[in-house]
Design an enzyme around this catalytic site. Structure first.
Site, PDB file in Angstrom:
ATOM      1  N   ILE A 148     -22.629  31.272 -71.869  1.00 30.70           N
ATOM      2  CA  ILE A 148     -22.512  31.108 -70.413  1.00 30.70           C
ATOM      3  C   ILE A 148     -23.734  30.423 -69.826  1.00 30.70           C
ATOM      4  CG2 ILE A 148     -20.956  33.051 -70.080  1.00 30.70           C
ATOM      5  CD1 ILE A 148     -23.360  34.756 -69.289  1.00 30.70           C
ATOM      6  N   TYR A 176     -27.793  28.188 -70.868  1.00 28.11           N
ATOM      7  CA  TYR A 176     -28.898  27.825 -71.744  1.00 28.11           C
ATOM      8  C   TYR A 176     -30.201  27.931 -70.963  1.00 28.11           C
ATOM      9  CZ  TYR A 176     -25.460  25.658 -74.901  1.00 28.11           C
ATOM     10  OH  TYR A 176     -24.411  25.413 -75.748  1.00 28.11           O
ATOM     11  N   ALA A 190     -34.741  27.212 -71.551  1.00 26.17           N
ATOM     12  CA  ALA A 190     -35.664  26.426 -72.358  1.00 26.17           C
ATOM     13  C   ALA A 190     -35.972  27.110 -73.678  1.00 26.17           C
ATOM     14  CB  ALA A 190     -36.960  26.195 -71.578  1.00 26.17           C
ATOM     15  N   SER A 232     -33.890  29.976 -74.838  1.00 26.10           N
ATOM     16  CA  SER A 232     -32.868  30.959 -75.160  1.00 26.10           C
ATOM     17  C   SER A 232     -31.477  30.420 -74.856  1.00 26.10           C
ATOM     18  CB  SER A 232     -33.108  32.249 -74.362  1.00 26.10           C
ATOM     19  OG  SER A 232     -33.017  31.982 -72.977  1.00 26.10           O
ATOM     20  N   THR A 233     -30.488  31.138 -75.416  1.00 24.20           N
ATOM     21  CA  THR A 233     -29.083  30.903 -75.094  1.00 24.20           C
ATOM     22  C   THR A 233     -28.496  32.232 -74.635  1.00 24.20           C
ATOM     23  OG1 THR A 233     -28.930  29.173 -76.772  1.00 24.20           O
ATOM     24  CG2 THR A 233     -26.861  30.099 -75.974  1.00 24.20           C
ATOM     25  N   LYS A 266     -29.019  37.682 -74.311  1.00 29.12           N
ATOM     26  CA  LYS A 266     -29.934  36.544 -74.376  1.00 29.12           C
ATOM     27  C   LYS A 266     -30.475  36.439 -75.794  1.00 29.12           C
ATOM     28  CE  LYS A 266     -32.356  35.179 -71.022  1.00 29.12           C
ATOM     29  NZ  LYS A 266     -33.287  35.005 -69.899  1.00 29.12           N
ATOM     30  N   ASP A 318     -42.411  33.163 -64.164  1.00 20.18           N
ATOM     31  CA  ASP A 318     -41.463  32.045 -64.230  1.00 20.18           C
ATOM     32  C   ASP A 318     -40.397  32.187 -63.143  1.00 20.18           C
ATOM     33  OD1 ASP A 318     -40.548  29.640 -65.181  1.00 20.18           O
ATOM     34  OD2 ASP A 318     -39.334  30.509 -66.773  1.00 20.18           O
TER      35      ASP A 318
END
EC number: 2.7.11.1
Length: 967
Positions: A657, A659, A661, A663-664, A679, A776
C-alpha cells in the site's frame, strides 16, 4: 377635559411609535429586496447563502456577510469574499445607498462592474479582486467621493484607466494589477496628494514614466511591472522621496539609469527586464535603505561599482543578464546581510574573490556564464547558510575544495563546463542535503567515489563528459530519490549494477559512450518511472530485456553495441544460433531450473517444520535463523507470524500500500481482527540488535490519539517487520499530492489535521520522559484514520533522548524540503528541527503544493511571495473556497513562517503552535465533522471584519515581519 388631553397625548405617542416603525421598516424592506436581487444574480450559492431567505428570515442584518448600522439598521458593509460565487454583480447594488464597504474578492464573478455602484456615495472600501470581471472600469466610480480603497486586481478588465479616478479626493489605495488595461497612465493621477499605493503591474499600459510621478508626495508603493512602457527614467526620479517600493521592471524602458536615482530612500528598487544601457551609477552605493536591488536582464555595461559593498542592509543583489565587465569587487564581501548574489550571464573576468566567504547569510551564489578563472576559494565553505552554488560555464580550474563538505545546507552544486581536474572528492558525499550535483564538462579523472551513493536526497547527478574510469558504483542503488543519472562520455567499464533496479523514481539513465560491458540487467525493468534510457556505444551484449516498459525506448538507445540482440536493434536473438548452441543453452536452463526447484523444496520443508511462537515483550531468546515476534500491546496477541505470512502470501506485492525511502508498507487483513499495516524495513540487520529493540519498545510504549501505535515487531528471514494501526485514509501526502486522490480537503478538515499533528508532536516533545524527537516530520508521515484524525507515524526511526541533551542523527537525516537548515549545518538535533519541518507541512496544507517540486522549493516560493505582497495568491483553491474567515489563513501562514525561521531560537514550541491552531477552530465545535468534499450545510459562522486582516497595510507588515525574521 383633562381626560381629553390625556387621550390626545396617548394618540400622539401612538402615532409617533407607528411613524418610527414605518420609518424603520420601509428602508429595511427596500434593502432586503436589493440583497435578494444581488443573491439572484449569483450562482453556486446553495451552501453559502442559506440564510439569505426573505421568507423565513426577514432580519437581513443577521444574514451571512451583511453588517448593519446599530441605530439606523441600514446595510453599511457587505463581505462575501472567498465563497466561490459565480454569476454577476447585480445592478441592485446601487440600491444599498448607505453602503460603506463591499468585499467580493476571491470569487468567480463575471460580467461588468455595474454603473449603479456610483449610487453608493458612502462607499469607502471596494474590493472586487481575483474574479472574472471584464469590460471597462465604470466612470461612475468617480462619484464615490468617500472612497479610500479600490482593489480590482486579478480580473479581465479592459480599456483605459478612467481619468475621472483623479476626481476621488480621498483615494489612498488603487490596485488595478493583472488585468488587460490599455492606454496611458492618466497624468492627473499623479497629482492626487493622498494616494499611497498604486499597483498597475501585469497590464498592457503604454506611454512613458511621467516626470509628474514625483508629485505623489504620499506615495510609498509604485508598481508598473510587466507593461509596455517606453521612454527613459525621468531625471526627476530623485524627487520621489516618499517611495519605499519602486518597481518598473519588465517594460521597454531605455536609456541610462539617472544619477538622481541615488536620492531615493526606497527599500526595493526593481528595474530588471528593460533595455537600460550605460553603467551602474556609483551613487546607488549610497542608498543605505536598500533591501532589494534588481538591475538584471538589461544591457548595462562597465564594471560593478565597488561602492556597492557599502549596502550593509541589502539582502538581495541581482545584476545577472547584462554585459558587465571587469572583476567581481572584493568589497561585496562587506554586504553582511546579503542572502542572494546573482552575477551570472555577464562578461566578468578574474578570480572569485575570497572575501565572499565572509557572507555568513549568503543563501544563493550564482556566477555562471562569465569568464572567471582560477580556483574556487576554499573559504567559500565559511558561508554556512549557502544553499545554491553555481559557477557553470566559466574557465575555473584546479580541484574542488575539500572544505565543501562543511556546507551542510547546500542543496544545489553546479560546477559544470569548466576546467576542473583531479579526482572527484569523496567528501562531496558528506553534503547530505544535495539534491543536484552537476560536475559535467570538466577534466575530472579517476573513479566515481562510492560515497556519492550516500546522498539519499539527490535528484540529479550529472558526471558526463569527463575522463572518469573504473566502474559504475553499485552504491548508486541507494539513491532512492534520484531522478536523473548521466555519466555519458567517460571511460567507465564493468557492468551495469543490478542495484540500479531499486531506483523507483529514476526518470533518465544515460550511460552512453563508455566501455560498459556485460548484459543489460533484468532488474532495470523494475524502474517503472524510467522514461529515458541511453546505453548506446558501449560493449554490451546479450538480449535486450523483452519487457513492456522497455518498448518505450527508441532503437537509438541501444545503437553501438554490436553484441546486443533483440527487436529494438534489428537483430533477432534466437533463430540465428547454431543447433548445438541451442541444445547447450536449453540443457543449462533445465539444470538451473531443476536446481532452483530442489532448493525451494528444501526451504519449504524446513520452514514448515518450524512452528513459530510469539515472544512476549522482554524475552531475550532468539534461536539462530528463526523468527522473533515481539508483542508490545495485547491486541496484537491474536496474531501469529505464520498467520501474518499466510494472509499476506509471504508479503506478496499485491498487498503493498506504500513505499518509503527505507521501507515498504503492506496491508494485512484478517477475518478475526482489524487490519494492520506492516512496515518492512530495507536494512534487515541493524548493527546493534539490542539498541534497535530498545528503541522499538520505547516507541511502542507511547499511547496518544494523534500517534500511530506500534503494536509489535518481528525479526525474521523476511526482514525486520513493524506492525502498526492501519489508517483508512492513507497519508496526508496521498490526499494532497497523490495521483489518485479521491477527496477534496476543505479548510475545516485541513485545520483538524494540523491541530491533530501538532498535538501529537507536542506530546512527544513535552509529555514523554525522556522526550522524543521525531526527526522526519513530513506529510507522508502524517496518517489519517476514517474520520481524518491525524496520527504521526514512522517512529521506528525516532530516538528518545535525555532531557538535557541533543542528539546528532546517525540513522535518518530527514527528507529534502523539510530539513531544518540549522540541523543540516550542524548535524545537531533538537525539537526545533521538528518544528521547522512542521512549518513546511503547514505550508503544504495551505497551498496544496509539494515541499519540493521540479526543483522548486515551497518555503522559498512563499518567502518570495511575502516580498511581493502576494502570499494569499498561493492559497489552494479548496482552502479559499471553504474557509469562512481569510484571517485564519493569514494567521496560519504567519505561524508556518514563524516555525521556519532561520534562527531556531526564534521558533515557537509545539505547545505554542498547538494553542494557536486550536484558537482557529470554530467554537463551539460542530457536532458532526463535515466530509472533506463539502462544508456542512446550515452551519453558521460570523466572519471577521477587522482591518488588520483586510487592508494592504497588513500585507506590508506581514512582509516586513517575515523579511526580518526569515531572510
Amino acid at each position: 377635559m383633562r381626560r381629553i388631553e390625556t387621550m390626545k397625548g396617548l394618540f400622539f405617542c401612538l402615532g409617533m411609535v407607528v411613524f418610527m416603525l414605518l420609518g424603520s421598516v420601509s428602508p429595511m424592506n427596500n434593502e432586503g429586496k436589493a440583497l435578494m436581487a444581488i443573491k439572484a444574480s449569483f450562482s453556486n450559492v446553495a451552501n453559502m447563502l442559506l440564510d439569505w431567505d426573505d421568507v423565513h428570515n426577514h432580519d437581513f442584518c443577521s444574514w451571512r456577510g451583511v453588517f448593519c448600522d446599530n441605530v439606523s439598521l441600514n446595510v453599511v458593509s457587505l463581505n462575501l469574499s472567498n465563497l466561490n460565487l459565480g454569476g454577476e454583480i447585480s445592478s441592485a447594488l446601487g440600491d444599498l445607498m448607505n453602503l460603506q464597504s463591499i468585499d467580493l474578492q476571491g470569487n468567480k464573478l463575471g460580467g461588468q462592474i455595474p454603473d449603479e455602484i456610483g449610487n453608493c456615495v458612502s462607499l469607502a472600501y471596494v474590493d472586487f479582486s481575483t474574479n472574472l470581471l471584464f469590460g471597462d472600469i465604470p466612470f461612475s466610480i468617480s462619484k464615490l467621493k468617500q472612497l479610500e480603497f479600490l482593489n480590482l486586481k486579478n480580473n479581465q478588465l479592459t480599456g483605459p484607466i478612467p481619468a475621472t479616478l483623479t476626481q476621488i479626493p480621498n483615494l489612498k489605495t488603487l490596485d488595478l494589477a493583472r488585468n488587460q488595461l490599455t492606454g496611458e497612465i492618466p497624468r492627473l493621477l499623479y497629482w492626487n496628494e493622498v494616494l499611497q499605493y498604486l499597483g498597475l503591474r501585469g497590464n498592457m499600459l503604454t506611454g512613458t514614466l511621467s516626470p509628474d510621478m514625483c508629485q505623489l508626495t504620499g506615495l510609498w508603493y509604485f508598481d508598473v511591472r510587466g507593461n509596455n512602457l517606453t521612454g527613459t527614467i525621468p531625471e526627476s526620479i530623485g524627487n520621489c522621496t516618499s517611495f519605499e517600493i519602486l518597481d518598473v521592471s519588465y517594460n521597454q524602458i531605455t536609456g541610462v539609469i539617472p544619477y538622481n536615482i541615488g536620492f531615493l530612500q526606497v527599500a526595493t528598487l526593481s528595474l530588471q527586464g528593460n533595455k537600460l544601457t550605460g553603467r551602474i551609477p556609483e551613487v546607488i552605493g549610497l542608498m543605505q535603505a536598500l533591501a532589494v536591488l534588481d538591475l538584471s536582464d538589461n544591457e548595462l555595461t562597465g564594471p560593478i561599482p565597488p561602492i556597492l559593498g557599502n549596502l550593509s542592509f541589502t539582502g538581495k543583489l541581482y545584476l545577472h543578464g547584462n554585459k558587465l565587465t571587469g572583476q567581481i569587487p572584493p568589497e561585496l564581501g562587506n554586504m553582511s546581510r546579503l542572502s542572494y548574489l546573482q552575477l551570472n550571464d555577464n562578461e566578468l573576468v578574474g578570480k572569485i574573490p575570497p572575501e565572499l566567504g565572509k557572507l555568513e547569510q549568503l543563501f544563493e551564489l550564482n556566477l555562471a556564464n562569465n569568464n572567471l578563472v582560477g580556483l574556487i576559494p576554499s573559504n567559500i565553505s565559511s558561508c554556512a547558510a549557502l544553499n545554491q552554488f553555481n559557477v557553470h560555464g566559466n574557465f575555473l580550474s584546479g580541484a574542488v575544495p575539500l572544505e565543501f563538505r562543511n556546507l551542510g545546507s547546500l542543496t544545489y552544486l553546479n560546477l559544470s563546463s569548466n576546467s576542473f581536474k583531479g579526482k572527484i572528492p569523496a567528501e562531496l558525499g558528506h553534503i547530505i542535503n544535495l539534491d543536484t550535483l552537476d560536475l559535467s564538462g570538466n577534466n575530472f579523472s579517476g573513479s566515481i567515489p562510492l560515497t556519492l551513493g550516500d546522498l539519499e536526497h539527490l535528484l540529479i547527478l550529472n558526471l558526463s563528459r569527463n575522463h572518469l574510469n573504473g566502474t559504475l558504483p553499485a552504491e548508486f542503488g541507494n539513491l532512492r530519490s534520484i531522478q536523473i543519472i548521466d555519466v555519458s562520455f567517460n571511460f567507465l567499464a564493468g557492468v551495469i549494477p543490478t542495484e540500479l533496479g531499486q531506483l523507483q523514481n529514476i526518470n533518465s539513465l544515460i550511460l552512453n559512450n563508455n566501455k560498459i560491458h556485460g548484459k543489460i540487467p533484468d532488474q532495470l525493468t523494475n524502474c517503472f518511472s524510467l522514461a529515458n534510457l541511453n546505453i548506446s556505444f558501449n560493449n554490451l551484449s546479450g538480449i535486450i530485456p523483452p519487457m513492456k516498459n522497455f518498448t518505450r525506448f527508441s532503437p537509438a538507445s541501444f545503437f553501438g553495441n554490436p553484441f546486443l540482440c533483440g527487436n529494438w536493434v534489428g537483430s533477432i536473438c534466437g533463430p540465428s544460433l547454431p543447433k548445438s548452441q541451442v541444445f547447450t543453452r536449453v540443457a543449462v536452463i533445465c539444470m538451473v531450473l531443476g536446481f532452483i526447484t530442489l532448493i525451494c523444496m528444501i526451504f519449504i520443508a524446513v520452514y514448515k517444520s518450524k512452528q513459530q511462537k510469539p515472544v512476549l515483550k522482554g524475552s531475550s531468546k532468539q534461536p539462530e535463523g528463526s523468527t522473533k515476534l515481539v508483542i508490545l500491546h495485547m491486541d496484537m496477541a491474536i496474531h501469529t507470524f505464520d498467520d501474518i505470512m499466510r494472509v499476506t502470501e509471504n508479503l506478496d506485492e499485491k498487498y503493498i500500500i506504500g513505499y518509503g525511502a527505507s521501507s515498504t508498507v503492506y496491508k494485512c487483513t484478517s477475518k478475526t481482527s482489524r487490519p494492520i499495516a506492516i512496515k518492512r524495513i530495507y536494512n534487515q540487520y541493524p548493527s546493534n540488535f539490542r539498541e534497535f529493540e530498545t528503541e522499538l519498545e520505547t516507541i511502542g510504549s507511547i499511547r496518544h490519539r494523534n500517534i500511530v501505535s506500534l503494536h509489535g515487531y518481528a525479526l525474521s528471514p523476511f526482514g525486520n517487520l513493524l506492525f502498526y494501526d492501519y489508517m483508512e485514509n492513507g497519508s496526508l501526502w496521498d490526499l494532497l499530492h497523490g495521483p489518485g486522490k479521491k477527496v477534496k480537503l476543505d479548510w475545516e478538515t485541513r485545520l483538524k489535521i494540523a491541530v491533530g499533528a501538532a498535538q501529537g508532536l507536542a506530546y512527544l516533545h513535552h509529555d514523554c520522559t525522556p522526550r522524543i524527537i521525531h526527526r522526519d516530520i513530513k506529510s507522508s508521515n502524517i496518517l489519517l484514520d476514517g474520520n481524518f484524525e491525524a496520527r504521526l507515524s514512522d517512529f521506528g526511526i525516532a530516538k528518545s533522548i535525555p532531557a538535557t541533551k541533543t542528539y546528532a542523527s546517525t540513522y535518518v537525516l530527514g527528507t529534502i524540503g523539510y530539513i531544518d537548515p540549522e540541523y543540516a549545518r550542524t548535524s545537531r538535533l533538537n525539537e526545533k528541527s521538528d518544528i521547522y519541518s512542521f512549518g513546511i507541512v503547514l505550508l503544504e496544507l495551505l497551498t496544496g503544493k509539494k515541499a519540493v517540486d521540479n526543483e522548486a522549493n515551497l518555503h522559498q516560493m512563499i518567502l518570495s511571495k511575502a516580498d511581493d505582497n502576494t502570499v494569499m495568491e498561493a492559497v489552494d483553491a479548496e482552502v479559499s473556497v471553504t474557509c469562512m474567515d481569510s484571517g485564519h489563513i493569514k494567521k496560519t501562514f504567519q505561524l508556518a513562517l514563524l516555525c521556519t525561521k532561520r534562527n531556531p531560537l526564534e521558533r515557537p514550541t509545539m505547545q505554542e503552535v498547538s494553542r494557536v491552531l486550536l484558537s482557529l477552530v470554530p467554537s463551539p465545535p460542530p457536532k458532526k465533522l463535515p466530509s472533506p468534499a463539502k462544508v456542512q450545510e446550515g452551519e453558521e459562522r460570523r466572519e471577521s471584519h477587522s482591518s488588520d486582516t483586510t487592508t494592504p497595510q497588513w500585507f506590508v507588515q506581514f512582509r516586513e515581519d517575515i523579511s526580518k525574521s526569515s531572510l
